[in-house]
Design an enzyme around this catalytic site. Sequence first.
Site, short mmCIF file in Angstrom:
data_model
loop_
_atom_site.label_atom_id
_atom_site.label_comp_id
_atom_site.label_asym_id
_atom_site.label_seq_id
_atom_site.Cartn_x
_atom_site.Cartn_y
_atom_site.Cartn_z
N GLU A 170 12.97 9.74 -2.87
CA GLU A 170 12.11 10.93 -2.57
C GLU A 170 12.98 11.98 -2.01
OE1 GLU A 170 11.76 7.97 -1.59
OE2 GLU A 170 9.43 7.40 -1.46
N ASP A 226 9.95 4.95 -2.06
CA ASP A 226 9.49 4.02 -0.78
C ASP A 226 8.62 2.82 -1.19
OD1 ASP A 226 10.79 5.34 1.15
OD2 ASP A 226 9.09 6.55 1.83
N ASP A 261 5.96 1.56 -0.52
CA ASP A 261 4.10 1.72 -0.44
C ASP A 261 3.88 2.18 -1.59
OD1 ASP A 261 4.93 4.16 -0.30
OD2 ASP A 261 4.31 4.35 2.00
N GLU A 272 2.20 4.80 -2.26
CA GLU A 272 2.57 6.33 -2.68
C GLU A 272 3.84 6.26 -3.13
OE1 GLU A 272 2.75 10.65 -0.38
OE2 GLU A 272 3.01 8.89 0.79
N TYR A 297 11.47 0.41 7.38
CA TYR A 297 10.45 1.39 7.12
C TYR A 297 9.44 1.38 7.97
CZ TYR A 297 7.36 3.55 3.72
OH TYR A 297 6.86 4.56 2.99
N ARG A 326 6.46 3.12 7.96
CA ARG A 326 4.97 3.13 7.49
C ARG A 326 4.30 1.60 7.10
NH1 ARG A 326 6.77 8.01 4.95
NH2 ARG A 326 6.18 9.68 6.07
N HIS A 353 5.06 -5.61 3.96
CA HIS A 353 6.15 -5.01 4.58
C HIS A 353 6.75 -5.88 5.59
CE1 HIS A 353 4.39 -1.21 2.67
NE2 HIS A 353 4.88 -1.78 1.96
#
Length: 719
Positions: A8, A82, A84, A86, A297, A299, A344
Site C-alpha cells: 500500500e 496489510d 487486516d 482493509e 503491525y 492495528r 494478529h
Amino acid sequence: MSNLVIVESPAKAKTIGSFLGSDYTVIASVGHIRDLPEGEFGIEIEEGKFTPKYKISKGHSNVVKQIKDAAKNAKHIYLATDEDREGEAIAFHIATAIGKDPLSLPRIVFHEITKSAIFGALKNPRQLDMQSVNAQQARRLLDRIVGYKLSPLLSTKIQRGLSAGRVQSAALKIIVDREREIRAFVPQSYFVIESVFCTDLPAELLNFEGQKIEKLTITHPERANLIVARLQSAKFVVSGVENKERKTNPQPPFMTSSLQQSASNRLGFNPKKTMKLAQELYEGVQTHEGFTGAITYMRTDSLNIASEALSKARELIEKTFGVAYLPSSPNVYATKSKGAQEAHEAIRPTNLSFTPELAKKFLSRDLARLYELIWTRFVASQMSPSLANLQSVFVEATCADGAKSELRICGKQVLFDGFYKVYGDMDKDVNLPPLHVGEALLLQDIKAVQKTTEPPARYSEAGLVKKLENLGIGRPSTYAPTISLLESRDYVKSEKKVLIPQEISFKMIELLERHFSDIVDSEFTSKMEERLDAVAEASEDWQALLGEFYDPFMKKISEGKQNIKSMKTFELTGETCPECGGNLARKSGRYGEFVACENYPKCKFVKRDVVGDGAGDGAAGVGEKAVPVKTGEACPSCGGDLVERVGRFGKFVACGNYPKCKFVLKNVAKQPAEKVGRSCPSCGKDLVKRVGRRGEFVACSGFPKCRFLENVENEMDNG
C-alpha cells in the site's frame, strides 16, 4: 522476468524492496486504489442485491497504469497489503483494477516487515480471503448508506453541511451524554477529617463513635467541628498492626487501544499522532542493522505473542536482569476487548537488540519515545511480578466519656521491584516506624477540610478510545480516524486534552435519538461489528446483512422527511425579500451567519451585504463582507474597480460591479493551509486541510504536482 510485489505505502515498498533485491519489483498502490465514487451514492440496489459501483480513486490512475505495465512481464504477482480486512480488500481492488482474477494471485501476509518475515511469507503464500473482503465491503456500504441517506436529512432539518455516520454518531453520543451529565450535575459539599500523628504520620478516620465514615458522611460544618473537638481531647493507642504482601502482575503488551491510551498518558500524544508514528516504525526505519520495520503491525486487538519473540524476550531478561526477574514460564495474556480478533499479534519490537538507547541514535525524538514505550512494555510483560508489603496500623481514640473511634495509618514497603525494573512508574515507599499494639501515640494536628464533589470528567481522546473499545464500537483502525473526523467537522473541540461537544452536536444527537435511535445506540453498533465479524468468518451473508439494515432504515428516512420538524433557528431582520416578498432572516450556517429569505428552498435569495461568509448554507451564492475593500486596480473585463471580498473559501478579488460583471482574479494568494501533522504517503510532503465545495478534506501540499487526496467522508471505515 522479475516478480512483482504490490503493497500500500511507498515507505513499506522501500523497506521490502531493500530486502528482496533485483529479482523483485515492489510497487505501492498508495492506499485504496478503488473506492465508491465521490458525489454520488455509488451503490446499485436491485432485487435485494447491493452492487457497489467502484471507481479508480482520485489521483490513482497513474499508479494503476504503473502496476498494469509491471504485471505484464511479471513472473509472479504477489498481493502484499496489510494483514487486516482493509488490507484484504485493498488487495482485492488492486487485482480487479489491473484486470486479474483476485483468487488467482498469491496473497502474502506478515506481522512484521523484517527480512525473515518477508521471505517466510513468500514461501507460504495463500489465496485471497474473500470472506474478509466481503466483511470490509459490507462495512463500506453500510457507512455509505448511512452517510449519503441520513446526512442530507440532518442538513435539511438542522443545518447544512452536517453529516452522520454509523460509528461516528455513536461516538458523538457518548461525548454528548457525558456533557449532559456534567451540565445536570449538582455539586455537594462535604468534610474530611485530616489528622496527623507524631511524627508526620497522616491517618484516615474510619469510624467515629460507632458511625462508619465514608466520603459523604460528614456534610455539615457543625458535625465536622464536633468530631475535631472530640478527637482533639482523646487519647490514642495502637490497637492493631497488619502486614499484607501484595503481588502486582505486569501489564500485557500493547494492542492498538492500550498503545493510544499509554502514549497519551505518558507522552502527551493524541491517538492520531500515535498511529502516524507507529505506522512509520512498522513500515521501516533506520536501525543499527539497516533499514527495517521496528515494530509489528500496529492495528491489532490481539495480545498473542509469537513463540520465537517470547524466547528472545526471556533470554534478554535473564541475561540483563537476572533469573529472579524471569517467571518460570512465559506470561500469557487474554484480551478483554469486546469482539477482539485474535489472528494478529500484540504490538512488540521486531528486534530486541534495537534497544531504546540505540533507538535514540537513529530515530527522531518522538519516534524514539514511542518506540521506547513499546519496547519497555513488551519486555516488562514477560517479567516477574513486583512484591510489596502493605502496612496498616489501626489506632483507637478514646474520649473522656469512654466513646471510641478508629483511625488508620497506612504504609508501603517494596520487597521486589520485578517488572517495574524496566517499565518504571512504581509507587514510592511510605515507610512507617516500628509501631506496636498498646503503644500510645501523640496527635500532631487535626482539622476538618471542606471539599466539593466534582462532576464526571470529560473524555480525553485516550479515554474515549477506551470507552469505544469497552463497548465494542468500531475496531482498532477506526478509533483515531473517528475522533479526527469529529474534530475536523467541528462537532467537538479538543481543549486542554479533553473533548467538548459543540452546541450543534446536541441538536444532532437529539434528532437521532428520537428518530434513528439505532444509529446512536452503542449496543446496536457493537452488534453490527459482531455481525461483520460473522461475515468474515463465513457464518453470515453480507448481502443479507445489508438488506436487513437497508429497508427499515430507508423507511425511517422517508418518514423523517415528512414528520421531523425543522430544528433550524433564525431571527427575522424586519426586512422584506425583494424576490418573493417574504421575510428576511438571519441564519447560522457552517461558514457563519448570513441573511436570506425565510422561504428557502422555494426562494433562494441571499443578501450579499452581510458580514460573514455563511451564505452557502442552502443558498445560491456566497456571502461577502459588508464593505468590500478596493484594491486600486481596474477590472480588465469592464473597467470597474476591483475589490477584495471574503467568501466561503477565504479572500478573493473580483469586480465591484458584480453581478453585472462576474470577473474574478484567479491568481490571488491563498491563505496558508493548516497542516494536519502527517506526511503525504505518495511524495512525503506535508498533508494540509483544505475546504472544497463538499466540505473539508485532506490533500498534499505539493498540489498540483502531487494529487494525493484523502477522502474525509461521513464515516471512516477501516478494517
